[in-house]
Design a protein around this motif. Structure first.
Motif, PDB file in Angstrom:
ATOM      1  N   MET A 233      22.187  53.401  35.586  1.00 28.91           N
ATOM      2  CA  MET A 233      22.134  52.122  34.863  1.00 28.91           C
ATOM      3  C   MET A 233      23.521  51.658  34.395  1.00 28.91           C
ATOM      4  N   LEU A 234      24.479  52.578  34.287  1.00 30.43           N
ATOM      5  CA  LEU A 234      25.821  52.203  33.836  1.00 30.43           C
ATOM      6  C   LEU A 234      26.486  51.245  34.822  1.00 30.43           C
ATOM      7  N   GLU A 235      26.144  51.410  36.109  1.00 33.57           N
ATOM      8  CA  GLU A 235      26.751  50.550  37.144  1.00 33.57           C
ATOM      9  C   GLU A 235      26.286  49.110  37.039  1.00 33.57           C
ATOM     10  N   THR A 236      25.173  48.870  36.351  1.00 30.29           N
ATOM     11  CA  THR A 236      24.655  47.499  36.254  1.00 30.29           C
ATOM     12  C   THR A 236      25.346  46.696  35.152  1.00 30.29           C
ATOM     13  N   LEU A 237      26.199  47.363  34.339  1.00 35.34           N
ATOM     14  CA  LEU A 237      26.739  46.692  33.149  1.00 35.34           C
ATOM     15  C   LEU A 237      27.900  45.756  33.457  1.00 35.34           C
ATOM     16  N   GLY A 238      28.581  46.011  34.574  1.00 40.69           N
ATOM     17  CA  GLY A 238      29.770  45.208  34.888  1.00 40.69           C
ATOM     18  C   GLY A 238      30.940  45.562  33.988  1.00 40.69           C
ATOM     19  N   LEU A 239      30.948  46.759  33.441  1.00 42.43           N
ATOM     20  CA  LEU A 239      32.030  47.211  32.558  1.00 42.43           C
ATOM     21  C   LEU A 239      32.812  48.332  33.249  1.00 42.43           C
ATOM     22  N   PRO A 240      34.070  48.557  32.844  1.00 33.80           N
ATOM     23  CA  PRO A 240      34.876  49.585  33.523  1.00 33.80           C
ATOM     24  C   PRO A 240      34.287  50.990  33.372  1.00 33.80           C
ATOM     25  N   LEU A 241      34.264  51.721  34.506  1.00 31.22           N
ATOM     26  CA  LEU A 241      33.785  53.105  34.525  1.00 31.22           C
ATOM     27  C   LEU A 241      34.925  54.023  34.929  1.00 31.22           C
ATOM     28  N   GLU A 242      34.874  55.268  34.484  1.00 27.03           N
ATOM     29  CA  GLU A 242      35.815  56.289  34.955  1.00 27.03           C
ATOM     30  C   GLU A 242      34.982  57.494  35.370  1.00 27.03           C
ATOM     31  N   ASN A 243      35.104  57.907  36.612  1.00 27.25           N
ATOM     32  CA  ASN A 243      34.250  58.979  37.164  1.00 27.25           C
ATOM     33  C   ASN A 243      32.772  58.693  36.917  1.00 27.25           C
ATOM     34  N   GLY A 244      32.384  57.431  37.034  1.00 23.16           N
ATOM     35  CA  GLY A 244      30.980  57.059  36.847  1.00 23.16           C
ATOM     36  C   GLY A 244      30.561  56.972  35.389  1.00 23.16           C
ATOM     37  N   ARG A 245      31.511  57.200  34.464  1.00 22.45           N
ATOM     38  CA  ARG A 245      31.180  57.175  33.027  1.00 22.45           C
ATOM     39  C   ARG A 245      31.797  55.931  32.386  1.00 22.45           C
ATOM     40  N   LEU A 246      31.118  55.390  31.372  1.00 19.93           N
ATOM     41  CA  LEU A 246      31.538  54.141  30.743  1.00 19.93           C
ATOM     42  C   LEU A 246      32.785  54.365  29.873  1.00 19.93           C
ATOM     43  N   VAL A 247      33.813  53.546  30.102  1.00 14.93           N
ATOM     44  CA  VAL A 247      35.059  53.701  29.339  1.00 14.93           C
ATOM     45  C   VAL A 247      34.829  53.248  27.893  1.00 14.93           C
ATOM     46  N   VAL A 248      35.171  54.127  26.937  1.00 24.65           N
ATOM     47  CA  VAL A 248      35.096  53.764  25.513  1.00 24.65           C
ATOM     48  C   VAL A 248      36.408  54.143  24.846  1.00 24.65           C
ATOM     49  N   ASP A 249      36.622  53.642  23.616  1.00 21.45           N
ATOM     50  CA  ASP A 249      37.830  54.042  22.881  1.00 21.45           C
ATOM     51  C   ASP A 249      37.504  55.271  22.029  1.00 21.45           C
ATOM     52  N   SER A 250      38.455  55.712  21.240  1.00 19.28           N
ATOM     53  CA  SER A 250      38.244  56.962  20.495  1.00 19.28           C
ATOM     54  C   SER A 250      37.224  56.792  19.361  1.00 19.28           C
ATOM     55  N   HIS A 251      36.804  55.545  19.088  1.00 16.60           N
ATOM     56  CA  HIS A 251      35.702  55.329  18.125  1.00 16.60           C
ATOM     57  C   HIS A 251      34.359  55.234  18.853  1.00 16.60           C
ATOM     58  N   LEU A 252      34.383  55.475  20.142  1.00 17.28           N
ATOM     59  CA  LEU A 252      33.189  55.439  21.008  1.00 17.28           C
ATOM     60  C   LEU A 252      32.673  54.023  21.228  1.00 17.28           C
ATOM     61  N   ALA A 253      33.504  53.027  20.940  1.00 14.16           N
ATOM     62  CA  ALA A 253      33.129  51.625  21.169  1.00 14.16           C
ATOM     63  C   ALA A 253      33.678  51.179  22.524  1.00 14.16           C
ATOM     64  N   VAL A 254      32.949  50.280  23.177  1.00 15.50           N
ATOM     65  CA  VAL A 254      33.390  49.762  24.475  1.00 15.50           C
ATOM     66  C   VAL A 254      34.486  48.718  24.232  1.00 15.50           C
ATOM     67  N   PRO A 255      35.668  48.889  24.845  1.00 16.22           N
ATOM     68  CA  PRO A 255      36.753  47.925  24.604  1.00 16.22           C
ATOM     69  C   PRO A 255      36.296  46.484  24.867  1.00 16.22           C
ATOM     70  N   GLY A 256      36.575  45.588  23.928  1.00 20.50           N
ATOM     71  CA  GLY A 256      36.185  44.183  24.071  1.00 20.50           C
ATOM     72  C   GLY A 256      34.755  43.918  23.621  1.00 20.50           C
ATOM     73  N   HIS A 257      33.988  44.952  23.324  1.00 17.26           N
ATOM     74  CA  HIS A 257      32.592  44.795  22.868  1.00 17.26           C
ATOM     75  C   HIS A 257      32.355  45.706  21.666  1.00 17.26           C
ATOM     76  N   PRO A 258      32.836  45.293  20.486  1.00 16.06           N
ATOM     77  CA  PRO A 258      32.798  46.192  19.324  1.00 16.06           C
ATOM     78  C   PRO A 258      31.382  46.565  18.865  1.00 16.06           C
TER      79      PRO A 258
END
Ligand SMILES: Cc1cc2nc3c(=O)[nH]c(=O)nc-3n(C[C@H](O)[C@H](O)[C@H](O)COP(=O)(O)OP(=O)(O)OC[C@H]3O[C@@H](n4cnc5c(N)ncnc54)[C@H](O)[C@@H]3O)c2cc1C
Length: 442
Positions: A278-303
């Motif tokens: 389901m992560l592939e359907t989000l249109g958000l950046p992935l790394e090794n198939g995993r959703l990229v988040v910042d160190s606060h576990l928030a998705v960059p650009g989507h707080p």
């Protein structure tokens, strides 16, 4: 800080009920309740339990009952609304998501904070025949099927006239010698030994082959413990073939990358994981198939969107290497779930947020009767001390007392009586294949 309006009850939606989703839902509902915050917490998952995956090899070996590794959400999360279903689409702009019944179905749900913890699925790597004929070890269905199927093969082998077929029925191939695959082969070996002894057949005539492209088993535990584990497996007669993998699989045979062909009816594919589809359907950046988040576990650009566990590529602040992400382990998923709970509550005005940072505590690997290796806090343990550490760790980590007691009793029964050798036929071949149990392999 967002202030709840009088008309709109805010909703935190957590997707997935694994280690990370369970801890997030539990943590955020507790924090909000203590602060008397009116937001509701909804957990969407196809499962109504949190699966304690590290003990799936014990389920496959018939040592413990599958119910004992399933922590019931209804009992443990009284303040969380439990919505059975699969999230198959998220609209970030309108803050809605689409929940299906994991079969055709149609339901939209709005959210104010979204926490994505759908975990990971087995990486199939496109090897011909694996999707059809092998089984993974990520779900109850897979573990239970491997046990019942192999036991059935052992029973049929007693009456098999053709020696080649008899040998094939008694042969298990496990692909992937990380801790999960290694624990699995050790448990299936113990099951075959118990079967042979109880049926008066002397030493088991079963053959066990463990394959991996790497040059050592379980590199995660370091060279010394990896060597000890290899020695222990080989002493038991388990063939460990390093630098070798599976080229092709049919219903009757496994063709290896070195050209060898092994007749077998039981193949487990435990080679690694990638983020949930389901992560592939989000249109958000992935790394090794995993959703990229910042160190606060928030998705960059989507707080307002967070992710944790195997589904998230979380910067590893404890690592000396920059750019490194945390490995997909329960150890991180539990702690990231707690951190996500804290940061989601903070985003609703309850408490303050914090970066995720965790120093790895090591690994415990149970290798069947009387043997284990473990490196808790850098100590290198093997044999009984490691066994005690491994079992003590799992009992402490399970989040429900009734599950802990049941598992402790099952382990005590192992010392005093033989493993049960009955098949209940609870899972069919179709229900346990990759398509049905993990939603992959089309
Ligand atoms: C056999 C085995 C042994 C292991 N042993 C260890 C160990 O000893 N130590 C260790 O640290 N780690 C271990 N691991 C790794 C550990 O299990 C994972 O790292 C951990 O489960 C990750 O937790 P998670 O919450 O991110 O995902 P998961 O536990 O995979 O949970 C994901 C949840 O999301 C749900 N879901 C998926 N897609 C959707 C969707 N579209 N909509 C709604 N819900 C969805 C799933 O049904 C599931 O409930 C082991 C793994 C395996 C398979």
């Amino acid at each position: 800080m967002s202030v709840p309006s009088a008309h709109h009850r805010q909703r935190v939606v957590v997707v997935g009920s694994g280690f990370a989703g369970f801890e997030t839902a539990r943590g955020v509902s507790r924090r909000l309740r203590r602060a008397e915050h009116p937001a509701e917490v909804v957990l969407v998952s196809p499962n109504d339990y949190m699966l304690y995956t590290p003990l799936l090899p014990d389920v496959a070996g018939g040592l413990i009952d599958p119910r004992y590794v399933a922590v019931p959400l209804a009992n443990e999360l009284p303040d969380v609304s439990l919505r059975p279903g699969c999230v198959d689409r998220v609209d970030l702009a309108t803050r809605t998501l689409h929940v299906s019944d994991c079969a055709p179905g149609d339901r939209e749900m709005s959210w104010d904070r979204l926490v994505l913890t759908p975990g990971s699925v087995t990486k199939l790597m496109g090897v011909p025949g694996v999707a059809e004929h092998a089984r993974g070890l990520k779900t109850v269905a897979e573990a239970l099927y491997l046990r019942e199927h192999f036991l059935h093969q052992l029973q049929l082998a007693e009456y098999e006239a053709d020696p080649r077929d008899r040998r094939a029925r008694r042969t298990v191939v496990v692909v992937g010698a990380s801790y999960a695959g290694t624990e699995l082969i050790a448990q299936l070996h113990a099951l075959a030994e118990d079967h042979a002894r109880q049926r008066g057949q002397g030493p088991a005539q079963a053959r066990f082959v463990l394959l991996d492209l790497a040059d050592r088993v379980m590199p995660e535990v370091g060279e010394k413990l990896s060597d000890l584990a290899l020695e222990s497996l080989r002493e038991r007669g388990i063939e460990v073939r390093l630098g070798t993998s599976l080229e092709e699989l049919s219903a009757q045979e496994a063709t290896l990358t070195d050209g060898d062909v092994i007749g077998t009816r039981t193949v487990a594919w435990v080679t690694g994981v990638t983020g949930a589809p389901m992560l592939e359907t989000l249109g958000l950046p992935l790394e090794n198939g995993r959703l990229v988040v910042d160190s606060h576990l928030a998705v960059p650009g989507h707080p307002d969107v967070f992710a944790a566990g195997d589904a998230a590529a979380v910067p590893d602040l404890a690592s000396t290497h920059t750019q490194q992400i945390t490995p997909p382990t329960a150890q991180h998923a539990v702690r990231q779930g707690k951190a996500a709970a804290r940061n989601v509550a903070a985003s609703l005005g309850v408490g303050s947020r914090r970066r995720y940072k965790h120093h790895d505590l090591g690994l415990v690997v149970d290798l069947g009767p009387g043997y284990a290796v473990a490196n808790p806090l850098g100590l290198k343990l093997s044999g009984w001390p490691a066994k005690v550490a491994a079992r003590g760790y799992h009992l402490g980590a399970l989040p429900r007392a009734a599950n802990r007691w049941s598992i402790a009793l099952a382990w005590a029964a192992e010392a005093t009586s033989d493993r049960p050798l009955s098949r209940l036929g609870l899972v069919s071949a179709q229900e346990s294949d990759f398509r049905a149990s993990e939603g992959i392999g089309d």
